[in-house]
Design an enzyme around this catalytic site. Sequence first.
Site, PDB file in Angstrom:
ATOM      1  N   CYS A  79       0.350  -1.990 -13.101  1.00  0.00           N
ATOM      2  CA  CYS A  79       0.695  -3.405 -13.018  1.00  0.00           C
ATOM      3  C   CYS A  79       2.010  -3.634 -13.745  1.00  0.00           C
ATOM      4  O   CYS A  79       2.075  -3.476 -14.962  1.00  0.00           O
ATOM      5  CB  CYS A  79      -0.411  -4.236 -13.649  1.00  0.00           C
ATOM      6  SG  CYS A  79      -0.061  -5.982 -13.612  1.00  0.00           S
ATOM      7  N   HIS A 172       1.816  -0.410  -1.706  1.00  0.00           N
ATOM      8  CA  HIS A 172       2.581  -1.586  -1.277  1.00  0.00           C
ATOM      9  C   HIS A 172       2.996  -1.463   0.175  1.00  0.00           C
ATOM     10  O   HIS A 172       3.290  -0.374   0.667  1.00  0.00           O
ATOM     11  CB  HIS A 172       3.837  -1.759  -2.138  1.00  0.00           C
ATOM     12  CG  HIS A 172       3.520  -2.156  -3.534  1.00  0.00           C
ATOM     13  ND1 HIS A 172       3.400  -3.479  -3.918  1.00  0.00           N
ATOM     14  CD2 HIS A 172       3.237  -1.422  -4.628  1.00  0.00           C
ATOM     15  CE1 HIS A 172       3.069  -3.534  -5.190  1.00  0.00           C
ATOM     16  NE2 HIS A 172       2.967  -2.302  -5.658  1.00  0.00           N
ATOM     17  N   ASN A 203      -1.115  -4.065  -1.585  1.00  0.00           N
ATOM     18  CA  ASN A 203      -0.343  -5.261  -1.934  1.00  0.00           C
ATOM     19  C   ASN A 203       0.680  -5.459  -0.817  1.00  0.00           C
ATOM     20  O   ASN A 203       1.145  -4.480  -0.218  1.00  0.00           O
ATOM     21  CB  ASN A 203       0.359  -5.055  -3.276  1.00  0.00           C
ATOM     22  CG  ASN A 203      -0.620  -4.845  -4.426  1.00  0.00           C
ATOM     23  OD1 ASN A 203      -1.276  -5.778  -4.865  1.00  0.00           O
ATOM     24  ND2 ASN A 203      -0.747  -3.603  -4.903  1.00  0.00           N
ATOM     25  N   GLU A 221      -1.134 -10.263  -3.247  1.00  0.00           N
ATOM     26  CA  GLU A 221      -1.611  -9.144  -4.048  1.00  0.00           C
ATOM     27  C   GLU A 221      -3.004  -8.685  -3.648  1.00  0.00           C
ATOM     28  O   GLU A 221      -3.898  -9.513  -3.472  1.00  0.00           O
ATOM     29  CB  GLU A 221      -1.668  -9.550  -5.525  1.00  0.00           C
ATOM     30  CG  GLU A 221      -0.426  -9.199  -6.281  1.00  0.00           C
ATOM     31  CD  GLU A 221      -0.627  -9.346  -7.771  1.00  0.00           C
ATOM     32  OE1 GLU A 221      -1.651  -8.872  -8.304  1.00  0.00           O
ATOM     33  OE2 GLU A 221       0.242  -9.947  -8.399  1.00  0.00           O
ATOM     34  N   ARG A 222      -3.157  -7.383  -3.575  1.00  0.00           N
ATOM     35  CA  ARG A 222      -4.474  -6.787  -3.360  1.00  0.00           C
ATOM     36  C   ARG A 222      -5.429  -7.282  -4.443  1.00  0.00           C
ATOM     37  O   ARG A 222      -5.118  -7.233  -5.625  1.00  0.00           O
ATOM     38  CB  ARG A 222      -4.333  -5.257  -3.444  1.00  0.00           C
ATOM     39  CG  ARG A 222      -5.646  -4.512  -3.373  1.00  0.00           C
ATOM     40  CD  ARG A 222      -5.432  -3.019  -3.451  1.00  0.00           C
ATOM     41  NE  ARG A 222      -4.961  -2.576  -4.760  1.00  0.00           N
ATOM     42  CZ  ARG A 222      -4.900  -1.306  -5.139  1.00  0.00           C
ATOM     43  NH1 ARG A 222      -5.260  -0.338  -4.310  1.00  0.00           N
ATOM     44  NH2 ARG A 222      -4.448  -0.977  -6.342  1.00  0.00           N
ATOM     45  N   CYS A 230       4.963 -10.305  -8.908  1.00  0.00           N
ATOM     46  CA  CYS A 230       4.326  -8.990  -8.911  1.00  0.00           C
ATOM     47  C   CYS A 230       5.397  -7.965  -9.272  1.00  0.00           C
ATOM     48  O   CYS A 230       6.380  -7.806  -8.539  1.00  0.00           O
ATOM     49  CB  CYS A 230       3.765  -8.713  -7.520  1.00  0.00           C
ATOM     50  SG  CYS A 230       3.088  -7.074  -7.329  1.00  0.00           S
ATOM     51  N   THR A 232       5.215  -4.509  -9.749  1.00  0.00           N
ATOM     52  CA  THR A 232       5.270  -3.323  -8.880  1.00  0.00           C
ATOM     53  C   THR A 232       5.770  -3.721  -7.493  1.00  0.00           C
ATOM     54  O   THR A 232       6.485  -2.957  -6.841  1.00  0.00           O
ATOM     55  CB  THR A 232       3.884  -2.649  -8.774  1.00  0.00           C
ATOM     56  OG1 THR A 232       2.900  -3.633  -8.465  1.00  0.00           O
ATOM     57  CG2 THR A 232       3.502  -1.938 -10.065  1.00  0.00           C
ATOM     58  N   GLY A 233       5.434  -4.929  -7.053  1.00  0.00           N
ATOM     59  CA  GLY A 233       5.878  -5.408  -5.742  1.00  0.00           C
ATOM     60  C   GLY A 233       7.384  -5.634  -5.699  1.00  0.00           C
ATOM     61  O   GLY A 233       8.037  -5.373  -4.682  1.00  0.00           O
TER      62      GLY A 233
HETATM   63  C1  ZDR Z   1       1.053  -6.705  -8.657  1.00  0.00           C
HETATM   64  C2  ZDR Z   1       0.836  -6.637 -10.116  1.00  0.00           C
HETATM   65  N1  ZDR Z   1       0.483  -7.951 -10.578  1.00  0.00           N
HETATM   66  C3  ZDR Z   1       2.137  -6.202 -10.782  1.00  0.00           C
HETATM   67  O1  ZDR Z   1       2.770  -7.029 -11.485  1.00  0.00           O
HETATM   68  O2  ZDR Z   1       2.551  -5.085 -10.587  1.00  0.00           O
HETATM   69  C4  ZDR Z   1      -0.222  -5.613 -10.327  1.00  0.00           C
HETATM   70  C5  ZDR Z   1      -1.651  -6.082 -10.151  1.00  0.00           C
HETATM   71  C6  ZDR Z   1      -2.492  -5.094  -9.414  1.00  0.00           C
HETATM   72  C7  ZDR Z   1      -2.437  -5.286  -7.933  1.00  0.00           C
HETATM   73  N2  ZDR Z   1      -3.083  -6.488  -7.523  1.00  0.00           N
HETATM   74  C8  ZDR Z   1      -3.126  -4.077  -7.292  1.00  0.00           C
HETATM   75  O3  ZDR Z   1      -2.455  -3.056  -7.131  1.00  0.00           O
HETATM   76  O4  ZDR Z   1      -4.324  -4.139  -6.951  1.00  0.00           O
END
Ligand code: ZDR
Length: 290
Positions: A79, A172, A203, A221-222, A230, A232-233
């Site tokens: 995350c 992603h 995601n 988000e997943r 997000c 990572t997004g």
């Molecule tokens: C997307 C996220 N909030 C971030 O900031 O990277 C991570 C949360 C986890 C995400 N919903 C998942 O991979 O299930």
Amino acid sequence: MLVVPLIFVKMHGIGNDFIVIGALDGMPLREDELSEFARFVCDRHFGVGADGVIWILPSESADFKMRIFNPDGSEAEMCGNGIRCAAKWFYDRDYAKGETIRVETLAGLKTVWVQAEEGKAVAVTVDMGEPIFNPMQIPTTLGNGREAIEVPLTVDGVETFTVSAVSMGNPHCVVFVSDVDNFPVEVAGPKIERHPAFPQRTNVEFVQVVSESELKVRVWERGAGLTLACGTGACASLVVAARTGRTERKAKVHLPGGTLTIEWRDDNRVYMTGPAVEVFRGELVWESSD
Ligand code: ZDR
């Protein structure tokens, strides 16, 4: 019935909000109740309300270990916004030996660098590691065994999107759109999240190219749905934009809750910089059935 009092801190990274619980002496809850606990505390009406729960735990290989649970109870590997909050929690409480902190995650060991003002972390840079394009590792069935960059994905048997799949530790799916503000993210997002081409779900980023150094992104988000940001997004979006020649390898990524700076350096690693904020502290009581 075992009653477990839990001190928590509410934090956010550009509006992606988390309940952060320090448990450096060890996890106080049973493994089989962590998912139910996340569903309860993340609920904005019956619980505290957040986009995820972050546990700060002891680690043998790093300064601490982070575990992150989504509001639906699933555990995420990584995350981006959450790790900045976790690093701030650790630094501000004087557990860190310096500005560099090593964090163990389900997606491997991550290094973060804290920028502090008057002893408190205000911004954090995270070495997010190398993007993963290998479909088996994402995982996705897209790409016919090859990297799934700009491939068709048909949803509901009718609508076809051109998508790219990449992992930043978590899966992603990046979709370029011309007008992200008016794109029906809440309609297309859940369909792509649960598309059979993504066996661990995914995601989903809807990305508008503003210039060679700027992207505008909205994320489904997943396990969480629409969020304000997000981390990572944002990394996944920049990596696919750069790889397909749409941007340089460094860009500002604007999300509804704020802006992150993402750089895919020549060492093939992605570096993310952004703020982390503490909002309030609280205590809740968890009744553990035994
Ligand atoms: C997307 C996220 N909030 C971030 O900031 O990277 C991570 C949360 C986890 C995400 N919903 C998942 O991979 O299930």
